[in-house]
Design a protein around this motif. Structure first.
Motif, PDB file in Angstrom:
ATOM      1  N   GLY A 184       3.374  57.767  27.246  1.00 14.05           N
ATOM      2  CA  GLY A 184       3.895  56.498  27.333  1.00 14.05           C
ATOM      3  C   GLY A 184       3.010  55.389  28.368  1.00 14.05           C
ATOM      4  N   LYS A 185       1.641  55.752  28.139  1.00 16.58           N
ATOM      5  CA  LYS A 185       0.784  54.942  28.977  1.00 16.58           C
ATOM      6  C   LYS A 185      -0.137  54.114  28.114  1.00 16.58           C
ATOM      7  CE  LYS A 185       0.199  57.991  32.990  1.00 16.58           C
ATOM      8  NZ  LYS A 185      -0.608  58.692  34.088  1.00 16.58           N
ATOM      9  N   TYR A 186      -0.646  52.991  28.601  1.00 19.38           N
ATOM     10  CA  TYR A 186      -1.617  52.152  27.642  1.00 19.38           C
ATOM     11  C   TYR A 186      -2.643  52.785  27.406  1.00 19.38           C
ATOM     12  CZ  TYR A 186      -4.378  48.275  26.591  1.00 19.38           C
ATOM     13  OH  TYR A 186      -5.329  47.571  25.680  1.00 19.38           O
ATOM     14  N   PRO A 187      -3.148  52.803  26.298  1.00 16.12           N
ATOM     15  CA  PRO A 187      -4.391  53.533  25.576  1.00 16.12           C
ATOM     16  C   PRO A 187      -5.526  52.800  25.852  1.00 16.12           C
ATOM     17  CG  PRO A 187      -3.273  52.505  23.875  1.00 16.12           C
ATOM     18  CD  PRO A 187      -2.414  52.270  25.173  1.00 16.12           C
ATOM     19  N   GLY A 188      -5.879  52.485  27.344  1.00 13.22           N
ATOM     20  CA  GLY A 188      -7.010  51.635  27.523  1.00 13.22           C
ATOM     21  C   GLY A 188      -7.129  51.667  29.164  1.00 13.22           C
ATOM     22  N   MET A 189      -7.815  50.552  29.635  1.00 12.76           N
ATOM     23  CA  MET A 189      -7.928  50.348  31.016  1.00 12.76           C
ATOM     24  C   MET A 189      -7.178  48.766  31.170  1.00 12.76           C
ATOM     25  SD  MET A 189      -8.962  52.483  33.194  1.00 12.76           S
ATOM     26  CE  MET A 189      -9.661  54.015  32.949  1.00 12.76           C
ATOM     27  N   LYS A 190      -6.427  48.613  32.210  1.00 12.28           N
ATOM     28  CA  LYS A 190      -5.738  47.399  32.224  1.00 12.28           C
ATOM     29  C   LYS A 190      -5.474  47.006  33.702  1.00 12.28           C
ATOM     30  CE  LYS A 190      -1.299  46.900  31.790  1.00 12.28           C
ATOM     31  NZ  LYS A 190       0.019  46.758  31.227  1.00 12.28           N
ATOM     32  N   VAL A 191      -5.396  45.887  34.558  1.00  9.86           N
ATOM     33  CA  VAL A 191      -4.998  45.200  35.451  1.00  9.86           C
ATOM     34  C   VAL A 191      -3.793  44.397  35.226  1.00  9.86           C
ATOM     35  CG1 VAL A 191      -6.808  43.463  35.543  1.00  9.86           C
ATOM     36  CG2 VAL A 191      -5.892  44.530  37.508  1.00  9.86           C
ATOM     37  N   GLY A 192      -2.830  44.214  36.233  1.00  6.07           N
ATOM     38  CA  GLY A 192      -1.639  43.514  36.170  1.00  6.07           C
ATOM     39  C   GLY A 192      -0.741  43.852  34.992  1.00  6.07           C
ATOM     40  N   SER A 193       0.286  43.050  34.939  1.00 13.18           N
ATOM     41  CA  SER A 193       1.159  43.283  33.908  1.00 13.18           C
ATOM     42  C   SER A 193       2.045  42.137  33.628  1.00 13.18           C
ATOM     43  CB  SER A 193       2.295  44.427  34.174  1.00 13.18           C
ATOM     44  OG  SER A 193       3.315  44.539  33.188  1.00 13.18           O
ATOM     45  N   ILE A 194       2.541  41.846  32.552  1.00 14.48           N
ATOM     46  CA  ILE A 194       3.335  40.573  32.337  1.00 14.48           C
ATOM     47  C   ILE A 194       4.895  40.905  31.994  1.00 14.48           C
ATOM     48  CG2 ILE A 194       1.496  38.830  31.430  1.00 14.48           C
ATOM     49  CD1 ILE A 194       2.442  39.395  28.488  1.00 14.48           C
ATOM     50  N   THR A 195       4.851  42.196  31.935  1.00 13.08           N
ATOM     51  CA  THR A 195       6.292  42.904  31.768  1.00 13.08           C
ATOM     52  C   THR A 195       6.879  43.606  32.867  1.00 13.08           C
ATOM     53  OG1 THR A 195       5.251  44.839  31.020  1.00 13.08           O
ATOM     54  CG2 THR A 195       5.766  43.298  29.554  1.00 13.08           C
ATOM     55  N   GLU A 196       6.012  43.568  34.202  1.00 18.02           N
ATOM     56  CA  GLU A 196       6.508  44.186  35.315  1.00 18.02           C
ATOM     57  C   GLU A 196       5.835  43.640  36.454  1.00 18.02           C
ATOM     58  OE1 GLU A 196       6.454  48.511  35.521  1.00 18.02           O
ATOM     59  OE2 GLU A 196       4.902  48.549  34.082  1.00 18.02           O
ATOM     60  N   ALA A 197       6.731  43.809  37.700  1.00 18.78           N
ATOM     61  CA  ALA A 197       5.821  43.390  38.987  1.00 18.78           C
ATOM     62  C   ALA A 197       5.029  44.424  39.570  1.00 18.78           C
ATOM     63  CB  ALA A 197       6.866  42.945  39.844  1.00 18.78           C
ATOM     64  N   THR A 198       3.507  44.646  39.301  1.00 20.57           N
ATOM     65  CA  THR A 198       2.869  45.776  39.632  1.00 20.57           C
ATOM     66  C   THR A 198       1.908  45.336  41.008  1.00 20.57           C
ATOM     67  OG1 THR A 198       1.090  44.843  38.213  1.00 20.57           O
ATOM     68  CG2 THR A 198       2.593  46.471  37.432  1.00 20.57           C
ATOM     69  N   ASN A 199       2.025  43.929  41.465  1.00 18.41           N
ATOM     70  CA  ASN A 199       1.170  43.524  42.331  1.00 18.41           C
ATOM     71  C   ASN A 199      -0.208  43.495  41.949  1.00 18.41           C
ATOM     72  OD1 ASN A 199       0.713  42.310  45.191  1.00 18.41           O
ATOM     73  ND2 ASN A 199       0.348  44.040  46.025  1.00 18.41           N
ATOM     74  N   ASP A 200      -0.438  43.002  40.495  1.00 18.04           N
ATOM     75  CA  ASP A 200      -1.839  43.276  40.136  1.00 18.04           C
ATOM     76  C   ASP A 200      -2.494  44.564  40.109  1.00 18.04           C
ATOM     77  OD1 ASP A 200      -1.350  40.576  39.970  1.00 18.04           O
ATOM     78  OD2 ASP A 200      -2.235  39.977  42.009  1.00 18.04           O
ATOM     79  N   ALA A 201      -1.914  45.577  40.224  1.00 18.77           N
ATOM     80  CA  ALA A 201      -2.391  46.744  40.185  1.00 18.77           C
ATOM     81  C   ALA A 201      -3.233  47.228  38.891  1.00 18.77           C
ATOM     82  CB  ALA A 201      -1.481  47.751  40.576  1.00 18.77           C
ATOM     83  N   GLY A 202      -4.145  48.064  39.047  1.00 18.04           N
ATOM     84  CA  GLY A 202      -5.015  48.550  37.821  1.00 18.04           C
ATOM     85  C   GLY A 202      -4.221  49.792  37.504  1.00 18.04           C
ATOM     86  N   ASN A 203      -4.217  50.256  36.231  1.00 22.13           N
ATOM     87  CA  ASN A 203      -3.655  51.663  35.814  1.00 22.13           C
ATOM     88  C   ASN A 203      -4.580  52.848  36.238  1.00 22.13           C
ATOM     89  OD1 ASN A 203      -5.659  50.974  33.687  1.00 22.13           O
ATOM     90  ND2 ASN A 203      -4.259  51.497  32.121  1.00 22.13           N
ATOM     91  N   TRP A 204      -5.652  52.553  36.657  1.00 18.47           N
ATOM     92  CA  TRP A 204      -6.410  53.425  37.447  1.00 18.47           C
ATOM     93  C   TRP A 204      -6.221  54.021  38.678  1.00 18.47           C
ATOM     94  CZ3 TRP A 204      -8.049  48.457  36.505  1.00 18.47           C
ATOM     95  CH2 TRP A 204      -8.319  47.717  37.247  1.00 18.47           C
ATOM     96  N   GLU A 205      -5.286  52.925  39.329  1.00 21.30           N
ATOM     97  CA  GLU A 205      -5.202  53.083  40.662  1.00 21.30           C
ATOM     98  C   GLU A 205      -3.826  54.112  41.058  1.00 21.30           C
ATOM     99  OE1 GLU A 205      -7.006  48.974  42.528  1.00 21.30           O
ATOM    100  OE2 GLU A 205      -5.163  48.931  41.596  1.00 21.30           O
TER     101      GLU A 205
END
Length: 205
Positions: A184-205
């Motif tokens: 259930g994870k995005y197949p790549g690198m991403k920062v932020g999200s437009i579907t949930e509040a993540t405080n602009d976190a990256g998915n590597w953090e």
């Protein structure tokens, strides 16, 4: 004659053994090589995603929203300014206050001189490293949180398939993408999200 056949069989057997050994070696080496390449490229992509996040946060500070346009973001970096309030004197000093020495002055500083190091090229921020100028997927929107507060959000994404698409590692890439999707994870690198509040976190953090 029998000796010749025996020698031939030995040669053939040796060749088969060598081929099998090579195949086993490559089964071990190829995934390890892929992981090394992935590590280097991930770091380059993450570095640029951090630049995008830095620029987006500065843009939001000035415009109270994020932008989903690289043209707008790059124009902002190149030509806009950040406003900083510089205070002189102390309000606790009644003499200084009486003499009008306590002041707050607004100072404009170019974005390029404020949030990025010297030599930064804003035109490159839109491109995913190790690709032929493939752009990050950038989007901005607003999101209503669980407490019914509307907040601006953005996301920037780089699919693995854009910067890890080496032919010799095709199967490794397919396995990586399948694994990410399975958990259930995005197949790549991403920062932020437009579907949930993540405080602009990256998915590597």
């Amino acid at each position: 004659m029998k000796k010749s056949v025996k020698n031939l069989l030995q040669v053939v057997l040796l060749v088969i053994v060598c081929l099998m050994a090579y195949a086993v070696y490559m089964q071990i080496k190829t995934p390890l090589d892929f992981q090394e390449i992935k590590k280097v490229r991930d770091e380059a992509v993450i570095s640029r995603l951090k630049d995008i996040r830095t620029a987006e946060r500065a843009y939001k500070q000035l415009h109270s929203k994020y932008t989903g346009s690289f043209d707008t973001l790059i124009e902002f970096i190149k030509n806009d300014s950040m406003v900083y309030l510089i205070k002189t004197g102390s309000e606790d000093d009644s003499v200084a206050v009486a003499k009008g020495l306590v002041k707050t002055v607004a100072v404009k500083v170019a974005v390029m001189d404020t949030i990025f190091k010297k030599g930064f090229n804003p035109d490159e921020i839109r491109y995913i490293p190790y690709t032929n100028k493939v752009e990050f997927l950038l989007a901005a929107d607003t999101l209503v949180t669980g407490s019914k507060v509307t907040i601006p959000v953005f996301e920037a994404k780089a699919p693995f398939k854009t910067y890890l698409a080496d032919e010799e590692y095709h199967q490794e890439l397919v396995n990586l993408i399948d694994k990410q999707k399975t958990i259930g994870k995005y197949p790549g690198m991403k920062v932020g999200s437009i579907t949930e509040a993540t405080n602009d976190a990256g998915n590597w953090e």
